[in-house]
Write a protein that holds these residues in place. Sequence first.
Motif, PDB file in Angstrom:
ATOM      1  N   ILE A   1       0.832  -1.204   0.000  1.00 42.92           N
ATOM      2  CA  ILE A   1       0.000   0.000   0.000  1.00 42.92           C
ATOM      3  C   ILE A   1       0.866   1.254   0.000  1.00 42.92           C
ATOM      4  O   ILE A   1       0.600   2.226  -0.723  1.00 42.92           O
ATOM      5  N   PHE A   2       1.920   1.235   0.805  1.00 39.05           N
ATOM      6  CA  PHE A   2       2.785   2.416   0.914  1.00 39.05           C
ATOM      7  C   PHE A   2       3.515   2.672  -0.402  1.00 39.05           C
ATOM      8  O   PHE A   2       3.706   3.823  -0.799  1.00 39.05           O
ATOM      9  N   SER A   3       3.914   1.609  -1.089  1.00 41.29           N
ATOM     10  CA  SER A   3       4.556   1.765  -2.400  1.00 41.29           C
ATOM     11  C   SER A   3       3.606   2.424  -3.393  1.00 41.29           C
ATOM     12  O   SER A   3       3.997   3.322  -4.156  1.00 41.29           O
ATOM     13  N   LEU A   4       2.354   1.979  -3.376  1.00 41.77           N
ATOM     14  CA  LEU A   4       1.352   2.594  -4.249  1.00 41.77           C
ATOM     15  C   LEU A   4       1.172   4.076  -3.933  1.00 41.77           C
ATOM     16  O   LEU A   4       1.075   4.925  -4.824  1.00 41.77           O
ATOM     17  N   ARG A   5       1.155   4.388  -2.633  1.00 42.55           N
ATOM     18  CA  ARG A   5       0.938   5.781  -2.223  1.00 42.55           C
ATOM     19  C   ARG A   5       2.091   6.677  -2.679  1.00 42.55           C
ATOM     20  O   ARG A   5       1.884   7.781  -3.184  1.00 42.55           O
ATOM     21  N   LEU A   6       3.319   6.189  -2.472  1.00 45.28           N
ATOM     22  CA  LEU A   6       4.481   6.979  -2.879  1.00 45.28           C
ATOM     23  C   LEU A   6       4.543   7.138  -4.393  1.00 45.28           C
ATOM     24  O   LEU A   6       4.908   8.201  -4.902  1.00 45.28           O
ATOM     25  N   ALA A   7       4.196   6.077  -5.121  1.00 43.76           N
ATOM     26  CA  ALA A   7       4.198   6.148  -6.580  1.00 43.76           C
ATOM     27  C   ALA A   7       3.162   7.153  -7.083  1.00 43.76           C
ATOM     28  O   ALA A   7       3.406   7.898  -8.045  1.00 43.76           O
ATOM     29  N   LEU A   8       1.999   7.185  -6.421  1.00 44.78           N
ATOM     30  CA  LEU A   8       0.963   8.154  -6.794  1.00 44.78           C
ATOM     31  C   LEU A   8       1.449   9.574  -6.536  1.00 44.78           C
ATOM     32  O   LEU A   8       1.246  10.474  -7.364  1.00 44.78           O
ATOM     33  N   ASP A   9       2.110   9.784  -5.392  1.00 47.85           N
ATOM     34  CA  ASP A   9       2.684  11.104  -5.099  1.00 47.85           C
ATOM     35  C   ASP A   9       3.704  11.494  -6.153  1.00 47.85           C
ATOM     36  O   ASP A   9       3.746  12.656  -6.607  1.00 47.85           O
ATOM     37  N   LEU A  10       4.549  10.540  -6.529  1.00 52.60           N
ATOM     38  CA  LEU A  10       5.591  10.810  -7.522  1.00 52.60           C
ATOM     39  C   LEU A  10       4.978  11.171  -8.871  1.00 52.60           C
ATOM     40  O   LEU A  10       5.441  12.085  -9.563  1.00 52.60           O
ATOM     41  N   MET A  11       3.928  10.451  -9.258  1.00 57.13           N
ATOM     42  CA  MET A  11       3.258  10.729 -10.525  1.00 57.13           C
ATOM     43  C   MET A  11       2.645  12.126 -10.537  1.00 57.13           C
ATOM     44  O   MET A  11       2.583  12.791 -11.578  1.00 57.13           O
ATOM     45  N   ARG A  12       2.235  12.577  -9.367  1.00 58.47           N
ATOM     46  CA  ARG A  12       1.622  13.902  -9.247  1.00 58.47           C
ATOM     47  C   ARG A  12       2.649  15.013  -9.072  1.00 58.47           C
ATOM     48  O   ARG A  12       2.300  16.157  -8.814  1.00 58.47           O
ATOM     49  N   GLY A  13       3.930  14.646  -9.174  1.00 55.28           N
ATOM     50  CA  GLY A  13       4.986  15.648  -9.136  1.00 55.28           C
ATOM     51  C   GLY A  13       5.546  15.959  -7.767  1.00 55.28           C
ATOM     52  O   GLY A  13       6.331  16.897  -7.611  1.00 55.28           O
ATOM     53  N   GLN A  14       5.150  15.173  -6.761  1.00 54.77           N
ATOM     54  CA  GLN A  14       5.663  15.419  -5.414  1.00 54.77           C
ATOM     55  C   GLN A  14       7.022  14.747  -5.236  1.00 54.77           C
ATOM     56  O   GLN A  14       7.276  13.673  -5.769  1.00 54.77           O
ATOM     57  N   LYS A  15       7.878  15.402  -4.480  1.00 56.76           N
ATOM     58  CA  LYS A  15       9.210  14.862  -4.220  1.00 56.76           C
ATOM     59  C   LYS A  15       9.150  13.872  -3.063  1.00 56.76           C
ATOM     60  O   LYS A  15       8.475  14.102  -2.057  1.00 56.76           O
TER      61      LYS A  15
END
Length: 383
Positions: free
Chosen positions: A120-134
């Motif tokens: 779940i945490f990997s999915l969350r971080l990947a979603l943040d990354l896709m949205r341009g978050q560092k």
Amino acid sequence: VKNLRSDSKIALAAKSVAAKLPYRGGVRPSDYVVSEKDDSGVVRAITIDNENFIYDEIAGILRQAHAKNGIAWDEMAVIIREGRSEISRLSRAFTSAGIPVIARGDELALGQELAVRPLIFSLRLALDLMRGQKLRDEDRFWLLTSPIGSVDTIEARKLLRQEEDFSKQVTPVDELLSQLAKMIEEGQDLSNLLWRIWTHTDWPIQLRFAALRNDEDSQRANRDLDAVIALFDLAERSHLSGEKAVSQFLDELDSQQIAADTTRESDHAREGVSVLTTHRAVGRQWRLVVVTGLQDGQWPRTAPQVKIFDDATSAAEQVAAERRAFLLSITRASEQLYLVAANGDDGSGAKESRFLYELGVDVERHKACLLYTSPSPRDLSTS
């Protein structure tokens, strides 16, 4: 009337609590016969000065009973008043401490299972990354030390002090998250995303071998595999894909309303400590029972309820109902009964329940053992 269910000390404690209930006909509490010469059984009321260490105290009680008294895991239970998230936290804490646990799937939140948290945490971080978050170093560090990164925590801390080495070690994790972010942007479905994370390391192989062994670790591995399969089953039911699917999936898990898939359970073939709520304990019996969650305001609950007529009588009835639930819980024990609560000596404001002082035993005040505990990852906190 003689108590035939529990040892003498537990029966006396139950009689003391029952005496405070309103008499509704039938057998009065004073009618129960308990031999004063019979000194069998254990009843201990324990308070901890730090609420964060209640689980450690309970785990110590369970381990000692198993190792020194020879009480099997499936002859013990931990009972709380109510709360699916609390069941999940208790189960997770005991599993981490090496204590096998049995909890009904319909009370256990899937998002709080240890095995699914890295996914779940990997999915969350990947979603943040896709949205341009560092990505933050602390998030990358947690993932690095999870089964996804497979790096020992001590070694990872050494690497963290050497920035260049840490960057090299975390590169595979960064690459995975970048791939996931691209897959989300391309509109791939949840099952493909989860499968990419799941097969990133040899973690599935390790779990499979552990599950095939006939020991306590195999019970934990079977539980982890059940949780992962339930997560995949849930993902397959989604008709969405891409960013919208991931966002909705994470929100659904965060709501803690999703139970582990009961069709995957095989509790009847396992042995473990039962972790359950009071209403699940009706009609059951264990040699050792721990009753917890005994903070004032939680048990008995003192928050006002919405009622047409809110008067002193209805408040008294509410406390009586809570006391009956407490009586039911303590009478599930046949040989050993432990009651554990926080006393607020750390300044937190917590206060032990009044019910602890109705048992007729001295209340012990323990100090928490201040051991280092790894922080929970951002966004997955269950506090």
